[in-house]
Design a protein around this motif. Structure first.
Motif, PDB file in Angstrom:
ATOM      1  N   ILE A  54       0.836  -1.204   0.000  1.00 44.02           N
ATOM      2  CA  ILE A  54       0.000   0.000   0.000  1.00 44.02           C
ATOM      3  C   ILE A  54       0.872   1.256   0.000  1.00 44.02           C
ATOM      4  O   ILE A  54       0.541   2.259  -0.650  1.00 44.02           O
ATOM      5  N   MET A  55       1.992   1.210   0.704  1.00 39.28           N
ATOM      6  CA  MET A  55       2.900   2.359   0.744  1.00 39.28           C
ATOM      7  C   MET A  55       3.432   2.683  -0.651  1.00 39.28           C
ATOM      8  O   MET A  55       3.478   3.847  -1.063  1.00 39.28           O
ATOM      9  N   LEU A  56       3.824   1.648  -1.389  1.00 45.70           N
ATOM     10  CA  LEU A  56       4.321   1.871  -2.755  1.00 45.70           C
ATOM     11  C   LEU A  56       3.189   2.331  -3.673  1.00 45.70           C
ATOM     12  O   LEU A  56       3.389   3.219  -4.513  1.00 45.70           O
ATOM     13  N   TYR A  57       2.022   1.739  -3.526  1.00 47.22           N
ATOM     14  CA  TYR A  57       0.873   2.125  -4.353  1.00 47.22           C
ATOM     15  C   TYR A  57       0.494   3.578  -4.108  1.00 47.22           C
ATOM     16  O   TYR A  57       0.192   4.317  -5.054  1.00 47.22           O
ATOM     17  N   ARG A  58       0.544   3.980  -2.846  1.00 46.19           N
ATOM     18  CA  ARG A  58       0.230   5.376  -2.537  1.00 46.19           C
ATOM     19  C   ARG A  58       1.252   6.314  -3.171  1.00 46.19           C
ATOM     20  O   ARG A  58       0.893   7.362  -3.719  1.00 46.19           O
TER      21      ARG A  58
END
Length: 295
Positions: A232-236
């Protein structure tokens, strides 16, 4: 002074360019609306997931056993650089490249001198910039923005986590633009791996104050939360960069359209002056010829 034909051709050329920049601005505005909605919806989820991870890991002694939280001497470094696939967006990509080079100079100069700094490029512009500078570049996900879905970003995150867990890299950082508004993008340089609990103290206090009941066990929850949080951190970061890119392109095209309008005014003024000078010259030649005939 330029001839009338040259000035006229320049006016036609600038007018065509203005129409293109105006159209690109409208396209960027439409894309920005969708990208802005996506990141606004993502932020609360990402923040809450991060809080859950900090709370659970602070109260679990075995959380440090995760290979994704294992800190070791930094010998090999991976930097995830998020840029765009295309230009015409002002200093958007240039600022990311400069921030990455500054990060390498200040934090990983020794590793860079040994050739142990690798770039994980998301976006073609970043891949091109660092390839020209002689860095080893992972280009497997440069076209991520052409298929901007969580599934594609998930695959990139899994590859990074696998390489860190197997010891290929000792540290992973991520550099990207955070979207603030249409005219402002904030460059972020964050530690991606190993995971560092920034609010470990406050999380421990919260854990002590509230008696949580975990089902399944805390260890099983952590085993699921840590990889999901990293994905999720990378997607954000990718969504933030996408919205920032469209905002930067919209602003750049608006400036270009205004500059083209100013240039058109100047060219039309030059055209009129040149035309008047040509007419005056012709009149003087006619008058001179008539006087010569009369004499």
């Amino acid at each position: 002074m330029a001839s009338l034909k040259e000035v006229r051709n320049r006016i036609v050329s600038v007018n065509s360019t203005q129409q293109i920049t105006k159209a690109m601005k409208m396209v960027a505005a439409a894309k920005l609306r969708r990208a802005q909605d996506n990141i606004i919806q993502m932020r609360p989820y990402a923040q809450k997931l991060g809080d859950m991870l900090s709370t659970v890991s602070a109260g679990t002694e075995s959380s440090s056993d995760s290979p994704l939280k294992t800190a070791r001497p930094i010998e090999k470094v991976l930097i995830v650089v998020v840029t765009s696939d295309r230009g015409l967006c002002g200093a958007f990509n240039t600022n990311i490249v400069k921030a990455t080079l500054l990060l390498i100079e200040e934090r990983y100069a020794i590793q860079a001198a040994k050739g142990n700094v690798e770039i994980f490029a998301i976006g073609k512009k970043g891949a091109e910039a660092f390839s020209r500078r002689g860095f080893k570049v992972n280009t497997g996900f440069t076209d991520l923005f052409t298929r901007l879905k969580f599934v594609a970003v998930k695959q990139a995150a899994e590859e990074i986590m696998h390489d860190f867990s197997t010891g290929r890299y000792d540290a992973v950082d991520i550099v990207y633009n955070e979207f603030k508004n249409v005219a402002t993008q904030l460059i972020h340089t964050d530690r991606y791996l190993p995971i560092v609990s920034e609010s470990a103290t406050s999380a421990k206090v919260k854990t002590a104050e509230v008696n949580y009941i975990f089902e399944p066990t805390e260890e099983e929850i952590l085993a699921e939360l840590i990889p999901k949080s990293l994905k999720i951190m990378l997607y954000r970061a990718v969504l933030e960069s996408n919205a920032s890119e469209q905002g930067a392109r919209m602003t750049a095209m608006e400036k270009a359209t205004e500059n083209a309008q100013d240039l058109l005014k100047e060219l039309k003024l030059i055209y009129n002056r040149t035309r008047q000078a040509a007419i005056t010259t012709e009149i003087l030649e006619i008058v001179g010829g008539a006087e010569a005939l009369k004499n």
